[in-house]
Design an enzyme around this catalytic site. Structure first.
Site: not given
Length: 147
Positions: A37, A104, A135
């Site tokens: 991320s 996501d 995610h």
């Protein structure tokens, strides 16, 4: 609390790299950078600027701005955009593996598609999309499915 900034994040990633190289004495070809991320920006930065053995990105973005407005508009807004991985991707000269959840809602899966087209070496030529993953559960779902 300490202030945060793009520069501080990149500096921290570089400090970690230098620790692994100098203090631990790890050869660069044995260093595999793994970014998740927000950490994918510093991971791409490190792989583009230092000698490493490979790069793994989970739920990566092309840039922070592109997660909301898409890459085309983010390129036009480059002067206010953060963590522009799309600019550094062509400089990464090691194999790259990208993982992304198909649903996501934080970082659009399109970001992985866009990045895959910019890195010189992507395993399989495209990201691995985990069907039904969001995610934060990509690797867990792949593992539970034996992939």
């Amino acid at each position: 609390p300490l202030p945060t900034s793009e520069w501080l994040c990149l500096h921290a990633a570089e400090a970690a790299y230098h620790y692994v190289r100098t203090t631990l004495g790890t050869p660069p070809e044995q260093i595999i950078i793994y970014g998740i991320s927000l950490g994918t920006g510093p991971a791409v930065h490190t792989a583009a600027n230092y000698e490493v053995g490979g790069l793994i990105l989970q739920s990566p973005y092309t840039s922070i701005g592109a997660t909301k407005v898409g890459l085309d508009l983010a390129r036009r807004l480059w002067c206010i955009d953060l963590f522009q991985s799309y600019r550094l991707a062509p400089d990464v000269r090691v194999p790259v593996q990208l993982y992304h959840g198909s649903v996501d809602e934080v970082v659009p899966p399109q970001c992985s598609e866009d990045l895959a087209s910019l890195f010189p070496q992507v395993f399989g030529g495209q990201p691995v999309f985990c069907s039904g993953a969001g995610h934060n559960d990509v690797i867990e779902l792949l593992h539970s499915r034996g992939q």
